[in-house]
Design a protein around this motif. Structure first.
Motif, PDB file in Angstrom:
ATOM      1  N   TRP A   1      -1.383  -1.440   5.187  1.00 15.09           N
ATOM      2  CA  TRP A   1      -2.601  -0.963   5.823  1.00 15.09           C
ATOM      3  C   TRP A   1      -2.861  -1.798   7.070  1.00 15.09           C
ATOM      4  O   TRP A   1      -2.664  -3.018   7.074  1.00 15.09           O
ATOM      5  CB  TRP A   1      -3.787  -1.111   4.888  1.00 15.09           C
ATOM      6  CG  TRP A   1      -3.954   0.010   3.895  1.00 15.09           C
ATOM      7  CD1 TRP A   1      -3.203   1.145   3.800  1.00 15.09           C
ATOM      8  CD2 TRP A   1      -4.953   0.082   2.873  1.00 15.09           C
ATOM      9  NE1 TRP A   1      -3.664   1.931   2.786  1.00 15.09           N
ATOM     10  CE2 TRP A   1      -4.746   1.311   2.202  1.00 15.09           C
ATOM     11  CE3 TRP A   1      -5.983  -0.735   2.461  1.00 15.09           C
ATOM     12  CZ2 TRP A   1      -5.545   1.717   1.137  1.00 15.09           C
ATOM     13  CZ3 TRP A   1      -6.783  -0.340   1.393  1.00 15.09           C
ATOM     14  CH2 TRP A   1      -6.565   0.878   0.745  1.00 15.09           C
TER      15      TRP A   1
ATOM     16  N   ARG B   1       0.847  -1.182   0.000  1.00 11.05           N
ATOM     17  CA  ARG B   1       0.000   0.000   0.000  1.00 11.05           C
ATOM     18  C   ARG B   1       0.891   1.243   0.000  1.00 11.05           C
ATOM     19  O   ARG B   1       1.812   1.361   0.827  1.00 11.05           O
ATOM     20  CB  ARG B   1      -0.930   0.009   1.207  1.00 11.05           C
ATOM     21  CG  ARG B   1      -1.806  -1.214   1.272  1.00 11.05           C
ATOM     22  CD  ARG B   1      -2.771  -1.269   0.103  1.00 11.05           C
ATOM     23  NE  ARG B   1      -3.141  -2.603  -0.300  1.00 11.05           N
ATOM     24  CZ  ARG B   1      -4.275  -2.917  -0.906  1.00 11.05           C
ATOM     25  NH1 ARG B   1      -5.147  -1.972  -1.182  1.00 11.05           N
ATOM     26  NH2 ARG B   1      -4.524  -4.159  -1.272  1.00 11.05           N
TER      27      ARG B   1
ATOM     28  N   VAL C   1     -10.023   0.342   7.574  1.00 11.79           N
ATOM     29  CA  VAL C   1      -8.599   0.657   7.434  1.00 11.79           C
ATOM     30  C   VAL C   1      -8.285   1.748   8.454  1.00 11.79           C
ATOM     31  O   VAL C   1      -8.667   2.908   8.271  1.00 11.79           O
ATOM     32  CB  VAL C   1      -8.273   1.124   6.001  1.00 11.79           C
ATOM     33  CG1 VAL C   1      -6.791   1.482   5.882  1.00 11.79           C
ATOM     34  CG2 VAL C   1      -8.645   0.055   4.994  1.00 11.79           C
TER      35      VAL C   1
ATOM     36  N   TRP D   1      -1.879   3.581   8.103  1.00 16.85           N
ATOM     37  CA  TRP D   1      -0.766   3.005   7.328  1.00 16.85           C
ATOM     38  C   TRP D   1       0.487   2.976   8.192  1.00 16.85           C
ATOM     39  O   TRP D   1       0.719   3.878   9.006  1.00 16.85           O
ATOM     40  CB  TRP D   1      -0.539   3.877   6.097  1.00 16.85           C
ATOM     41  CG  TRP D   1       0.587   3.440   5.188  1.00 16.85           C
ATOM     42  CD1 TRP D   1       0.485   2.650   4.094  1.00 16.85           C
ATOM     43  CD2 TRP D   1       1.968   3.829   5.264  1.00 16.85           C
ATOM     44  NE1 TRP D   1       1.709   2.491   3.488  1.00 16.85           N
ATOM     45  CE2 TRP D   1       2.643   3.215   4.192  1.00 16.85           C
ATOM     46  CE3 TRP D   1       2.698   4.627   6.149  1.00 16.85           C
ATOM     47  CZ2 TRP D   1       4.009   3.376   3.974  1.00 16.85           C
ATOM     48  CZ3 TRP D   1       4.070   4.792   5.938  1.00 16.85           C
ATOM     49  CH2 TRP D   1       4.704   4.164   4.864  1.00 16.85           C
TER      50      TRP D   1
ATOM     51  N   GLU E   1       1.692   5.201   0.350  1.00 17.05           N
ATOM     52  CA  GLU E   1       1.298   6.422   1.059  1.00 17.05           C
ATOM     53  C   GLU E   1       2.483   7.380   1.033  1.00 17.05           C
ATOM     54  O   GLU E   1       3.582   7.031   1.464  1.00 17.05           O
ATOM     55  CB  GLU E   1       0.895   6.104   2.498  1.00 17.05           C
ATOM     56  CG  GLU E   1       0.235   7.260   3.227  1.00 17.05           C
ATOM     57  CD  GLU E   1      -1.144   7.595   2.691  1.00 17.05           C
ATOM     58  OE1 GLU E   1      -1.547   8.770   2.792  1.00 17.05           O
ATOM     59  OE2 GLU E   1      -1.819   6.699   2.143  1.00 17.05           O
TER      60      GLU E   1
ATOM     61  N   VAL F   1      -4.659   7.391   6.141  1.00 17.95           N
ATOM     62  CA  VAL F   1      -4.805   6.993   4.732  1.00 17.95           C
ATOM     63  C   VAL F   1      -5.863   7.878   4.110  1.00 17.95           C
ATOM     64  O   VAL F   1      -7.010   7.913   4.578  1.00 17.95           O
ATOM     65  CB  VAL F   1      -5.195   5.509   4.603  1.00 17.95           C
ATOM     66  CG1 VAL F   1      -5.441   5.151   3.144  1.00 17.95           C
ATOM     67  CG2 VAL F   1      -4.120   4.623   5.204  1.00 17.95           C
TER      68      VAL F   1
ATOM     69  N   VAL G   1     -12.344   3.184   4.704  1.00 19.88           N
ATOM     70  CA  VAL G   1     -11.055   3.805   5.000  1.00 19.88           C
ATOM     71  C   VAL G   1     -11.336   4.960   5.959  1.00 19.88           C
ATOM     72  O   VAL G   1     -11.915   5.982   5.559  1.00 19.88           O
ATOM     73  CB  VAL G   1     -10.360   4.307   3.729  1.00 19.88           C
ATOM     74  CG1 VAL G   1      -9.041   4.999   4.079  1.00 19.88           C
ATOM     75  CG2 VAL G   1     -10.110   3.160   2.768  1.00 19.88           C
TER      76      VAL G   1
END
Length: 288
Positions: free
Chosen positions: A97, A88, A116, A119, A90, A200, A178
């Motif tokens: 995540w 993932r 989620v 991160w 970021e 996130v 999320v």
């Protein structure tokens, strides 16, 4: 050639060719219609926070028109039900995540939804999810497809709700959230930054429609097939007409006492003369 085309069998063949061509054109139209994806809901709709329990139902596929919506829900994180999802990105960095099972207050049959939380850069065990009754707000997204992976890996390759249902052994909504904010009963902020994770951010979908060029290519193919169906009918009629003309020429040659093959060779010689070709006309006189 018109008389040949007006024979009953060729008229029926033309009707059949037109029916087939019409079917191909309809298939091409269907492919062209599928070449553009449905436009996502407008931002004025998706950015307005709505209750999750009133927006979608559990055990029902999350449709495109319902996805990408900002939702809110109250409930609690289930202890010990937390996983990592790898690869993932970021802030241009690849990490993981942190996904936890959130049991929604008022959801039928005790359904949960994967959330989620945030991160992190490595696969270290994240801090436990906040306890107590919480209020979450975030973007509702559709489930990802499961991806096979080696046994014993600490992180999952995709956020597949169907896979998490088997792992956590609890019923779940078909999408995931999320989280953009998580607050406690007293209003305390327990979102990603407050629990050692990076937030996130998932923005709304682009509003333009996406074009699938493969569907356009298939649509063009069906148009070509439609034209070929009519062209095939024309070639069959032309071949029938040519055979008729050859039969007439052969009958005329036989009536004149000539060999049809010799007449054909003489015509071919006149159309494509070569220096070494035998004088077919003299051969014909010798035969006489």
């Amino acid at each position: 050639m018109l008389k040949t085309a007006l024979k009953p069998r060729w008229i029926l063949a033309l009707v059949g060719a037109l029916v087939v061509a019409t079917g191909f054109v309809l298939l091409s139209q269907w492919q062209f219609n599928r070449s553009q994806t449905e436009a996502p809901p407008p931002v004025t709709t998706t950015e307005r926070v709505v209750p999750l329990t009133g927006h979608v139902k559990p055990a029902v596929d999350l449709l495109a028109r319902d996805a990408d919506q900002m939702v809110s829900a109250a409930g609690t994180f289930l202890p010990g039900k937390q996983v990592l999802v790898k690869n993932r990105i970021e802030d241009s960095r690849t990490g993981y995540w942190v996904v936890a099972a959130f049991k929604i207050s008022g959801a039928p049959d005790g359904n949960i939804i994967p959330v989620v939380r945030g991160w992190q850069p490595d696969d270290a065990a994240p801090a436990p999810a906040p306890a107590g009754t919480l209020e979450i707000t975030g973007r509702l997204l559709p489930t990802e497809a499961p991806v096979s992976q080696d046994a014993g890996q600490s992180a999952y390759a995709s956020l597949s709700v169907a896979e998490l249902i088997n792992v956590w052994d609890v019923p779940s909504y078909s999408g995931f959230v999320v989280a953009s904010s998580v607050s406690g009963a007293d209003g305390a902020d327990v979102s990603a930054a407050a629990t050692g994770l990076l937030p996130v951010h998932v923005g709304p979908q682009p509003q333009e429609r996406q074009i699938n060029w493969l569907n356009i290519f298939y649509g063009i193919e069906w148009v070509v097939f439609a034209g070929f169906a009519v062209f095939l009918w024309y070639r069959l009629v032309a071949d029938d007409f040519r055979r008729q003309q050859e039969d007439i020429a052969d009958a005329a040659a036989l009536a004149a006492g000539l060999d049809p093959a010799t007449v054909y060779q003489r015509q071919l010689h006149h159309e494509n003369p070569t220096p070494d070709s035998p004088n077919l006309e003299s051969q014909h006189k010798d035969q006489l």
